[in-house]
Design an enzyme around this catalytic site. Sequence first.
Site, short mmCIF file in Angstrom:
data_model
loop_
_atom_site.label_atom_id
_atom_site.label_comp_id
_atom_site.label_asym_id
_atom_site.label_seq_id
_atom_site.Cartn_x
_atom_site.Cartn_y
_atom_site.Cartn_z
N GLU A 186 0.82 -1.21 0.00
CA GLU A 186 0.00 0.00 0.00
C GLU A 186 0.86 1.27 0.00
O GLU A 186 1.85 1.36 0.73
CB GLU A 186 -0.89 0.00 1.25
CG GLU A 186 -1.81 1.21 1.38
CD GLU A 186 -2.52 1.27 2.73
OE1 GLU A 186 -3.52 2.01 2.83
OE2 GLU A 186 -2.08 0.58 3.67
N LYS B 282 -10.44 2.75 -1.31
CA LYS B 282 -10.53 2.14 0.02
C LYS B 282 -11.81 2.56 0.73
O LYS B 282 -12.11 3.75 0.84
CB LYS B 282 -9.30 2.56 0.83
CG LYS B 282 -9.16 1.92 2.19
CD LYS B 282 -7.81 2.31 2.78
CE LYS B 282 -7.54 1.68 4.14
NZ LYS B 282 -6.19 2.01 4.63
N CYS C 111 -5.68 -2.58 2.97
CA CYS C 111 -5.29 -2.46 4.38
C CYS C 111 -6.47 -2.61 5.35
O CYS C 111 -6.94 -3.71 5.56
CB CYS C 111 -4.52 -1.16 4.60
SG CYS C 111 -3.48 -1.19 6.09
#
Length: 301
Positions: free
Chosen positions: A48, A121, A158
């Site tokens: 990431e 995200k 993540c």
Amino acid sequence: MEKGKTREVAVSALQFACTDDVSTNVATAERLVRAAHGKGANIILIQELFEGYYFCQAQREDFFQRAKPYEGHPTILRMQKLAKELGVVIPVSFFEEANNAHYNSIAIIDADGSDLGLYRKSHIPDGPGYQEKFYFNPGDTGFKVFQTKFAKIGVAICWDQWFPEAARAMVLQGAEILFYPTAIGSEPQDGGLDSCDHWKRVMQGHAGANVVPLVASNRIGKEIIQTEHGDSKITFYGNSFIAGPTGEIVAAADDKEEAVLIAKFDLDKIKSKRHSWGVFRDRRPDLYKVLLTLDGSKPSL
């Protein structure tokens, strides 16, 4: 599936320490992508926000200058050329500027160099050392899957990896492999807190519950960011890994060394196992409306 036919795919997770220089980090990523290709990898995951330090340790206005628009993004363009040259799939994580919005995003580059689209995200953390809500809007793409040359893949980022709903949503849409680029390590407010094993077990559960392989790529090294309260330090614990469809770890890195992990999976064989195991046959979506609430009260049944 024809008798004796296989659809074998080799996946890779990369792991390296970042500097705070974009050109250096992108060159490192390219070097490791080439190394993974040399080992036979078809789909290669970079960690990431690999262009620089994990800047979310601090709330600083100047760090918004690190964001760039999706269209014409120089790192994505470079990885498109690399993917086409090597014939590999590369998800590319980046800090996206979209007019006055900002996202923690990833572009999926297919083996011919084409850009298959964007995921933003969805779950944005906010805690000491991981102050992402200061920088990122919540993603608006929803959970997506991408049909690449080698497999239909689901890619989340993540903090998304802690939510079983995200993994299930991607596999329901046909994802055959899950990918999670990551930046996680020590907790600045509590040096005794080590989430590494917890982090791995949660994702192993996603693989086993959905009967799909899973690839997680994390960074290593100590990063120091200046904040308004002094220096903040995180030691990223690496431990990138690849899990098989029962959650078993088939390849793993340590917490200090650069790594290029490789694992091969027969996706047709796994598909047969997933269908015969019954976890998708026996689902009861009519009973899951409580998941649409925040506190579990008064679901609309």
